[in-house]
Design an enzyme around this catalytic site. Sequence first.
Site, PDB file in Angstrom:
ATOM      1  N   ASP A   1      -4.373 -29.219 -15.253  1.00  0.00           N
ATOM      2  CA  ASP A   1      -5.076 -29.103 -13.971  1.00  0.00           C
ATOM      3  C   ASP A   1      -6.481 -28.561 -14.163  1.00  0.00           C
ATOM      4  OD1 ASP A   1      -3.609 -29.787 -11.536  1.00  0.00           O
ATOM      5  OD2 ASP A   1      -2.157 -28.309 -12.152  1.00  0.00           O
TER       6      ASP A   1
ATOM      7  N   GLU B   1      -9.118 -27.832  -6.357  1.00  0.00           N
ATOM      8  CA  GLU B   1      -7.971 -26.992  -6.034  1.00  0.00           C
ATOM      9  C   GLU B   1      -7.914 -25.744  -6.901  1.00  0.00           C
ATOM     10  OE1 GLU B   1      -3.100 -27.259  -5.720  1.00  0.00           O
ATOM     11  OE2 GLU B   1      -4.192 -28.868  -6.695  1.00  0.00           O
TER      12      GLU B   1
ATOM     13  N   ASP C   1      -8.629 -33.079  -6.632  1.00  0.00           N
ATOM     14  CA  ASP C   1      -7.292 -32.559  -6.902  1.00  0.00           C
ATOM     15  C   ASP C   1      -6.929 -33.075  -8.290  1.00  0.00           C
ATOM     16  OD1 ASP C   1      -4.729 -31.620  -7.022  1.00  0.00           O
ATOM     17  OD2 ASP C   1      -4.213 -32.197  -4.989  1.00  0.00           O
TER      18      ASP C   1
ATOM     19  N   ILE D   1      -4.482 -32.672 -10.537  1.00  0.00           N
ATOM     20  CA  ILE D   1      -3.136 -33.260 -10.601  1.00  0.00           C
ATOM     21  C   ILE D   1      -2.430 -32.889  -9.310  1.00  0.00           C
ATOM     22  CG2 ILE D   1      -0.935 -33.421 -11.814  1.00  0.00           C
ATOM     23  CD1 ILE D   1      -2.268 -32.643 -14.367  1.00  0.00           C
ATOM     24  N   ASP D   2      -2.423 -33.820  -8.376  1.00  0.00           N
ATOM     25  CA  ASP D   2      -1.676 -33.593  -7.141  1.00  0.00           C
ATOM     26  C   ASP D   2      -0.186 -33.701  -7.454  1.00  0.00           C
ATOM     27  OD1 ASP D   2      -1.631 -33.238  -4.240  1.00  0.00           O
ATOM     28  OD2 ASP D   2      -0.811 -35.268  -4.191  1.00  0.00           O
TER      29      ASP D   2
ATOM     30  N   THR E   1       1.731 -31.059  -8.627  1.00  0.00           N
ATOM     31  CA  THR E   1       1.859 -30.396  -9.926  1.00  0.00           C
ATOM     32  C   THR E   1       3.308 -30.089 -10.281  1.00  0.00           C
ATOM     33  OG1 THR E   1      -0.304 -29.386  -9.540  1.00  0.00           O
ATOM     34  CG2 THR E   1       1.014 -28.462 -11.306  1.00  0.00           C
TER      35      THR E   1
ATOM     36  N   ASP F   1      -6.417 -32.517  -1.235  1.00  0.00           N
ATOM     37  CA  ASP F   1      -5.274 -33.437  -1.178  1.00  0.00           C
ATOM     38  C   ASP F   1      -5.630 -34.725  -0.448  1.00  0.00           C
ATOM     39  OD1 ASP F   1      -3.257 -31.669  -2.325  1.00  0.00           O
ATOM     40  OD2 ASP F   1      -3.310 -30.581  -0.443  1.00  0.00           O
TER      41      ASP F   1
END
Length: 378
Positions: free
Chosen positions: A54, A79, A153, A155-156, A158, A299
């Site tokens: 991330d 994020e 984002d 890695i949406d 996670t 997001d």
Amino acid sequence: MAGLLKALVSASEKAADIARLCRHEEPLFQLLVAEKTGADKNRRFLQDFKTLADVLIQEVIKHDLGTEFPELQGHIGGEESNEFTNAQGETVAVRVCGTVGETAALLGSVLAPEQAAAELLAAAAHRDAALGDAALDGLALSIHPGDLAIWIDPIDSTNEYIGGREDVAPVDGISPAGLCSALVLIGAYDRCSGCPVLGVINEPFFRRDPLTHRWQGRYHWGVAYQDTRLCSLSPPPPPRPPPRVVLSRAEGPGVRAALHPLCGGHLHFAAGAGYKMLCVILGLADAYVLSEGSTFAWDACAPHAILRALGGGTVALAGALRARRVGENGPPPELLYNRPAEGAVGAERWANRGGLVAYVHPQHLEAVLDALAAVPGL
């Protein structure tokens, strides 16, 4: 702006490579997890994790876009904090350095004693992604990057990325959970209006190569600026009855009960806000409904831009229902991305308070709002 869109796609491809690399090193991957705390914690989950993937992906995207477009520097948000706590309890500010060696040394301070892995990640962070997208090469768009800002984002979903499940069977094409719902989301919005104008969604774990068994990805992009609507995807099919609505499994019973008859007695469930919005983009679902303020600007910005490019959008649910109840006849309010919530701190400053509805066909939006209008508390 065509150059910026291509840069967003290229950054998403590099990000996907890093995400796959981190998952490929499974024994090491278990060491790359740090629990979010304080203002960075998503209050919806008892445990909410960030990974080195991330943090590194976000910093790579910031570095690459800021280098190519200096006017974006200071206007790229995401994020994650760039701080990561290593096994010795030391806090390291992750960033992309001037050389591969310098980046490897910095990552080595997180991954020690796994220096070989740090060198692999550093090489990936400095490696350019090769794009062969003729549609991107042929675009000619007029908006200055200095008018835009970026939400990332890295890695949406996670938790699904960490879990890594590959055995989740789709239901009507929608995967309820699993690695496929872990996405890279990069969206650009107008700094003044807050409207999303460019969006890129990358699916790093779209499918495995049948020969090498390595993961292959794919990406989607959309442009929605003034009268321009362009997308890498074909226009959605005509509306179909009954509509398919996708929800989070955490959605409350009142919303479920209101939507159940609209959907012919069948609702769909999936993990990840970005993935549920992607299901609408791909025509697997007709609407994504969320009644809580548990998603954030990063997001929604990228998929919202693609939905606008396809003729749909993402409305603020509470605002849309409030306008409906007082008899306002104008279009329902869309989510905006340049306004932090007053009085909030940390991640909550950018929460999409009051929920959302993502849609392509206006008919489906109207049907969903009609069904939810009588739900107490919305």
